[in-house]
Structure formats: structure tokens, C-alpha cells
Design a protein around this motif. Structure first.
Motif, PDB file in Angstrom:
ATOM      1  N   ILE A  47       0.846  -1.202   0.000  1.00 18.32           N
ATOM      2  CA  ILE A  47       0.000   0.000   0.000  1.00 18.32           C
ATOM      3  C   ILE A  47       0.877   1.246   0.000  1.00 18.32           C
ATOM      4  N   GLU A  48       1.902   1.256   0.816  1.00 15.22           N
ATOM      5  CA  GLU A  48       2.797   2.425   0.878  1.00 15.22           C
ATOM      6  C   GLU A  48       3.509   2.640  -0.458  1.00 15.22           C
ATOM      7  N   GLY A  51       1.023   4.168  -2.714  1.00 11.47           N
ATOM      8  CA  GLY A  51       0.801   5.538  -2.273  1.00 11.47           C
ATOM      9  C   GLY A  51       1.935   6.468  -2.663  1.00 11.47           C
ATOM     10  N   GLN A  52       3.162   6.016  -2.519  1.00 17.76           N
ATOM     11  CA  GLN A  52       4.304   6.851  -2.909  1.00 17.76           C
ATOM     12  C   GLN A  52       4.321   7.083  -4.417  1.00 17.76           C
ATOM     13  N   ALA A  55       1.663   9.697  -5.068  1.00 18.09           N
ATOM     14  CA  ALA A  55       2.129  10.992  -4.559  1.00 18.09           C
ATOM     15  C   ALA A  55       3.122  11.638  -5.518  1.00 18.09           C
ATOM     16  N   LEU A  70      -0.742  10.582   2.325  1.00 20.88           N
ATOM     17  CA  LEU A  70      -1.813   9.596   2.386  1.00 20.88           C
ATOM     18  C   LEU A  70      -2.736   9.928   3.554  1.00 20.88           C
ATOM     19  N   GLU A  72      -6.165   8.429   3.626  1.00 15.21           N
ATOM     20  CA  GLU A  72      -7.110   7.344   3.853  1.00 15.21           C
ATOM     21  C   GLU A  72      -6.867   6.228   2.846  1.00 15.21           C
ATOM     22  N   VAL A  73      -6.906   5.010   3.350  1.00 19.67           N
ATOM     23  CA  VAL A  73      -6.912   3.838   2.478  1.00 19.67           C
ATOM     24  C   VAL A  73      -8.378   3.464   2.344  1.00 19.67           C
ATOM     25  N   CYS A 106      -4.775   2.588  -7.639  1.00 18.86           N
ATOM     26  CA  CYS A 106      -3.410   2.076  -7.768  1.00 18.86           C
ATOM     27  C   CYS A 106      -3.412   0.558  -7.947  1.00 18.86           C
ATOM     28  N   LEU A 120      -6.821   5.151  -2.849  1.00 15.01           N
ATOM     29  CA  LEU A 120      -6.212   5.958  -1.801  1.00 15.01           C
ATOM     30  C   LEU A 120      -6.652   7.412  -1.899  1.00 15.01           C
ATOM     31  N   PHE A 122      -5.660  11.307  -0.750  1.00 13.78           N
ATOM     32  CA  PHE A 122      -4.524  12.129  -0.334  1.00 13.78           C
ATOM     33  C   PHE A 122      -4.996  13.492   0.127  1.00 13.78           C
TER      34      PHE A 122
END
Length: 152
Positions: A47-48, A51-52, A55, A70, A72-73, A106, A120, A122
Motif C-alpha cells: 500500500i505504501e 501511495g508513494q 504521490a 496519504l 485514507e486507504v 493504484c 487511496l 490524499f
């Protein structure tokens, strides 16, 4: 372990999409405990990574709203194990991009097979709240290679 979970950007369209890669070597200490005898990349790290990646697409816009964080998932699914040393291809498509929030869809793949996905949300951290020395080296290097501008 450092939480720089994108090794390189393959494609990027600021504010719209990004494709990147990451591989975690078998020597990473986290694989000793996750799981002994059956090392796999933790879902939270997938997930990270996603997210990256998202972003980077948002931050490449260079808007005054600040750094994408981030918030909220909304959903996450894991379909297959990701083993050490496998190259994870990460893709993010920005579905909504507002001044105060953004939403990204994603996906993570290994060898063309979907291993995970996430939606996700942001929010943005104002630039004055970031450490003055903060620099996203992966994004800056990609933009320089593409002929984009560099902000220190």
C-alpha cells in the motif's frame, strides 16, 4: 529499513498518472519475521509503495498546495504473495485532483500478474511544514532526465 519505497519512475504525467518500480532484497531485515521460512512483502508496504507512486504524480505538478500525504486507504486488496527480490511494478491513476484532496486508483504487479490494488485518498501538507532539507530524489532525478525543472 528506509521508507523510500519507489526505486525508479518509469512513466509520469503530472497530476494524472505514474508508473514506477520497487524491489526489496532478500537481505532486508523485515523478511526475518515476515514470515520465517516463507518471506513475503507485507501488504502494508505494498500500500505504501502504491501511495508513494501516486504521490509522485501529484507532487510533480509543483502546486502551492504542498506535499501529497496519504490520508485514507479507502480499499485495498491483495491477490498473490510478493517474494523478496521480485520487481514490483506500481501504477497509479489520479481519479480526482482537487485543491484540498486527491483520489488515486493504484495497482501492483509482479511479472505481469496483479498482486494488489488500492484506492487511496490524499491530503496536502503545506510546504512551510516540511523540513527545509526535504527532497524527493527519485522524483527530482526523473524530472531532470525528462528535461523538467528542478526545485531545491
Amino acid at each position: 529499513m528506509r521508507f523510500l519505497l519507489v526505486d525508479r519512475i518509469l512513466e509520469l504525467e503530472p497530476g494524472h498518472m505514474a508508473v514506477a518500480e520497487k524491489s526489496l532484497p532478500a537481505t532486508e531485515e523485515l523478511f526475518l519475521d515476515h514470515f520465517p521460512g516463507f518471506p513475503v512483502v507485507p501488504g502494508v508496504l505494498l500500500i505504501e509503495m502504491m501511495g508513494q507512486t501516486a504521490a509522485k504524480a501529484l507532487n510533480a505538478q509543483r502546486l502551492s498546495r504542498g506535499q501529497a500525504m496519504l490520508g485514507e486507504v479507502r480499499s485495498a486488496r491483495f491477490r498473490h504473495w510478493v517474494k523478496p527480490d521480485e520487481v514490483i511494478r506500481l501504477s497509479a491513476t489520479i481519479e480526482r485532483n482537487q485543491d484540498d484532496f486527491a483520489i488515486a486508483k493504484c495497482q501492483a504487479e509482479v511479472a505481469g500478474r496483479k498482486v494488489g490494488s488500492a484506492e487511496l485518498l490524499f491530503v496536502f501538507m503545506p510546504p512551510e511544514q516540511l523540513a527545509p532539507e526535504y527532497r524527493d530524489a527519485v522524483l527530482e532525478d526523473y524530472l531532470l532526465q525528462q528535461g523538467g525543472h528542478h526545485e531545491s
